[in-house]
Design an enzyme around this catalytic site. Structure first.
Site, PDB file in Angstrom:
ATOM      1  N   ARG A 228       0.750  -1.203  -0.148  1.00 37.36           N
ATOM      2  CA  ARG A 228      -0.192  -0.042  -0.042  1.00 37.36           C
ATOM      3  C   ARG A 228       0.792   1.026   0.076  1.00 37.36           C
ATOM      4  O   ARG A 228       2.013   1.248   0.598  1.00 37.36           O
ATOM      5  CB  ARG A 228      -0.747   0.192   1.262  1.00 37.36           C
ATOM      6  CG  ARG A 228      -2.038  -0.842   1.167  1.00 37.36           C
ATOM      7  CD  ARG A 228      -3.274  -0.438  -0.025  1.00 37.36           C
ATOM      8  NE  ARG A 228      -4.059  -1.334   0.055  1.00 37.36           N
ATOM      9  CZ  ARG A 228      -4.378  -2.265  -0.786  1.00 37.36           C
ATOM     10  NH1 ARG A 228      -3.500  -2.735  -1.502  1.00 37.36           N
ATOM     11  NH2 ARG A 228      -5.703  -2.912  -0.549  1.00 37.36           N
ATOM     12  N   GLU A 257      -3.498   7.451  -4.684  1.00 36.92           N
ATOM     13  CA  GLU A 257      -3.823   6.770  -6.030  1.00 36.92           C
ATOM     14  C   GLU A 257      -5.248   7.568  -6.488  1.00 36.92           C
ATOM     15  O   GLU A 257      -6.193   7.719  -5.592  1.00 36.92           O
ATOM     16  CB  GLU A 257      -4.064   5.240  -6.123  1.00 36.92           C
ATOM     17  CG  GLU A 257      -2.642   4.606  -5.633  1.00 36.92           C
ATOM     18  CD  GLU A 257      -2.913   3.181  -5.419  1.00 36.92           C
ATOM     19  OE1 GLU A 257      -3.866   2.558  -5.900  1.00 36.92           O
ATOM     20  OE2 GLU A 257      -1.876   2.639  -4.738  1.00 36.92           O
ATOM     21  N   HIS A 275      -0.965  -0.022  -9.797  1.00 36.97           N
ATOM     22  CA  HIS A 275      -1.704  -0.934  -8.931  1.00 36.97           C
ATOM     23  C   HIS A 275      -2.297  -2.176  -9.436  1.00 36.97           C
ATOM     24  O   HIS A 275      -3.368  -2.381  -9.524  1.00 36.97           O
ATOM     25  CB  HIS A 275      -2.632  -0.200  -7.912  1.00 36.97           C
ATOM     26  CG  HIS A 275      -3.204  -0.854  -6.661  1.00 36.97           C
ATOM     27  ND1 HIS A 275      -3.364  -0.190  -5.682  1.00 36.97           N
ATOM     28  CD2 HIS A 275      -2.872  -2.044  -6.239  1.00 36.97           C
ATOM     29  CE1 HIS A 275      -3.590  -0.901  -4.710  1.00 36.97           C
ATOM     30  NE2 HIS A 275      -3.535  -2.171  -4.979  1.00 36.97           N
TER      31      HIS A 275
HETATM   32  C1  DGY Z   1      -5.257  -6.392  -2.506  1.00 37.40           C
HETATM   33  O1  DGY Z   1      -5.760  -7.223  -2.414  1.00 37.40           O
HETATM   34  O2  DGY Z   1      -5.408  -5.699  -1.303  1.00 37.40           O
HETATM   35  C2  DGY Z   1      -4.586  -5.714  -3.491  1.00 37.40           C
HETATM   36  O3  DGY Z   1      -4.250  -4.562  -3.415  1.00 37.40           O
HETATM   37  C3  DGY Z   1      -5.677  -5.813  -4.688  1.00 37.40           C
HETATM   38  O4  DGY Z   1      -5.408  -6.912  -5.351  1.00 37.40           O
END
Ligand code: DGY
Length: 314
Positions: A228, A257, A275
Site C-alpha cells: 500500500r 492513487e 496498482h
Molecule cells: C489487495 O488485495 O489488497 C490488492 O491491493 C488488490 O489486489
C-alpha cells in the site's frame, strides 16, 4: 465485477449492480446501501463510519481484496457488521508481479524499452543501459504473510539470500523451509540490496518507511512496494531518490492513487505501475467470486470463509 461473481450472488440474493467503473462517493454509497444487507466493496470505495451508519440493515461488507484500509473496521465491528476479504487467491499473482517489478527496476526494463521505441538504439554498446544483478543479492522482505513468503520462494530460485522483518517472529520451521533469516527492521535495511514491502496498511505501518529508514538503506539498494502506498513517505522517497540516498524504486502503489508525485514521474531510476499486483484475469475472477461467496454465505445465515473481524460472528 467479473460476471461469474454476479451469477454467484444472483443464486441467493436480489442484486443491485451497476456495471460501471465510476467510483461512488460517500453520499452516493450511503444512499445506495440504505436497504442493503450486504455490499461487495473494492479498495476504491470509502466504507466509512457514516456510510455504515446510513445502512441499518447491513450485515456484511465483502471486500474484493486482501487490504481493507478503505473500510472503517472498528465502526463495522461496533455495528456487528462482518467484514471479509479475499486472502490466498491472489498470493501468487501478487508475488509474480512483485518479482517482475524487482527485475524490471534492477535491469532498467522500462527505460530500455522506451529507448528502443524512441528510435535511439544505434548499436550494441558495452555500457548501454547497464543495471544491477538480482541473482546472488540479498532481499529484505518486510512483513512475512502469504505474499511475503511467496516472494521469498521466488527469490530462492534466483539464488538470493533472504532476510525478513516482522513484529512477531515467524515459526522457525517456516524460516528453515524457506531459508529465510528473521532480523530487526534496521538490520534488514542496512543489509539488503532489495527491500520489498508486504505489510498491511494500518496506523502502525503508515509511513513505516520514511527518511530515517531510507537513510539506513544502501546507496545501491532498490525499494519495491506492491503493498500500500502510504506505508512509504512518498515525499521522503522522492527526495531520497533525487539525492542518490538509494539507487531506485519499483512502485505499484502510491499514497494518493491515482495521483503520483510529479517528482517521481521525472525520475529515471523508478518503475511505476498502476496498482496491478493481482491483475490477471484468473486471479481477479477468483477474487470477485470469493467475495461474492463470502457475501452470499453470510446472507444465507452461514459463516463466511474469510472474516476479518470474526468476533462479530461469535
Ligand atoms: C489487495 O488485495 O489488497 C490488492 O491491493 C488488490 O489486489
Amino acid at each position: 465485477m467479473f460476471p461469474a461473481a454476479i451469477a454467484v450472488l444472483q443464486e441467493d440474493c436480489l442484486v443491485d449492480y451497476r456495471d460501471t467503473l465510476d467510483v461512488m462517493d460517500e453520499a452516493t454509497l450511503a444512499r445506495r446501501l440504505q436497504h442493503c444487507e450486504g455490499v461487495i466493496s473494492q479498495l476504491t470505495d470509502p466504507i466509512t463510519a457514516s456510510v455504515l451508519n446510513a445502512a441499518p440493515k447491513l450485515r456484511i461488507v465483502a471486500q474484493v481484496a486482501v487490504g481493507i484500509d478503505n473500510i472503517d473496521l472498528a465502526a463495522a465491528t461496533a455495528r456487528r457488521i462482518v467484514v471479509t476479504n479475499t486472502p490466498g487467491v491472489l498470493t501468487d499473482s501478487t508475488a509474480d508481479l512483485t518479482f517482475a517489478l524487482l527485475l524490471a527496476t534492477a535491469r532498467r526494463l522500462s527505460a530500455a524499452e522506451r529507448y528502443l521505441r524512441d528510435g535511439k538504439w544505434q548499436r550494441w554498446d558495452i555500457d548501454l543501459l547497464v543495471g544491477t544483478d538480482v541473482h546472488g543479492q540479498t532481499l529484505g522482505i518486510v512483513g512475512f504473510g502469504r505474499i511475503g513468503q511467496a516472494v521469498a520462494r521466488r527469490a530462492s530460485g534466483f539464488g538470493m539470500r533472504v532476510l525478513c522483518a516482522t513484529r512477531t517472529p515467524p515459526p522457525s520451521h517456516l524460516l528453515q523451509e524457506l531459508r529465510v533469516q528473521h532480523v530487526p527492521l534496521d538490520t534488514l535495511l542496512i543489509n539488503s540490496d532489495f527491500v520489498s514491502l508486504h505489510v498491511p496498511l494500518s496506523a502502525q505501518t503508515h509511513h513505516m518507511i520514511g527518511i530515517d529508514q531510507l537513510a539506513r538503506m544502501r546507496r545501491s539498494a532498490i525499494l519495491i512496494n506492491t503493498a500500500r502506498g502510504p506505508i512509504v513517505d512518498e515525499a521522503a522517497l522522492t527526495a531520497a531518490l533525487e539525492e542518490g540516498m538509494i539507487a531506485g524504486a519499483g512502485l505499484d502503489v502510491f499514497e494518493a492513487e491515482p495521483k503520483v508525485q510529479e517528482g517521481l514521474l521525472q525520475l529515471p531510476n523508478v518503475v511505476l505501475l498502476p496498482h496491478i499486483g493481482s491483475a490477471t484475469v484468473a486471479t481477479r475472477t477468483r477474487m470477485c467470486v470469493l467475495a461474492a461467496e463470502n457475501c452470499a454465505t453470510m446472507l444465507r445465515g452461514e459463516r463466511p470463509a474469510n472474516p476479518v473481524n470474526p468476533q462479530v460472528l461469535a
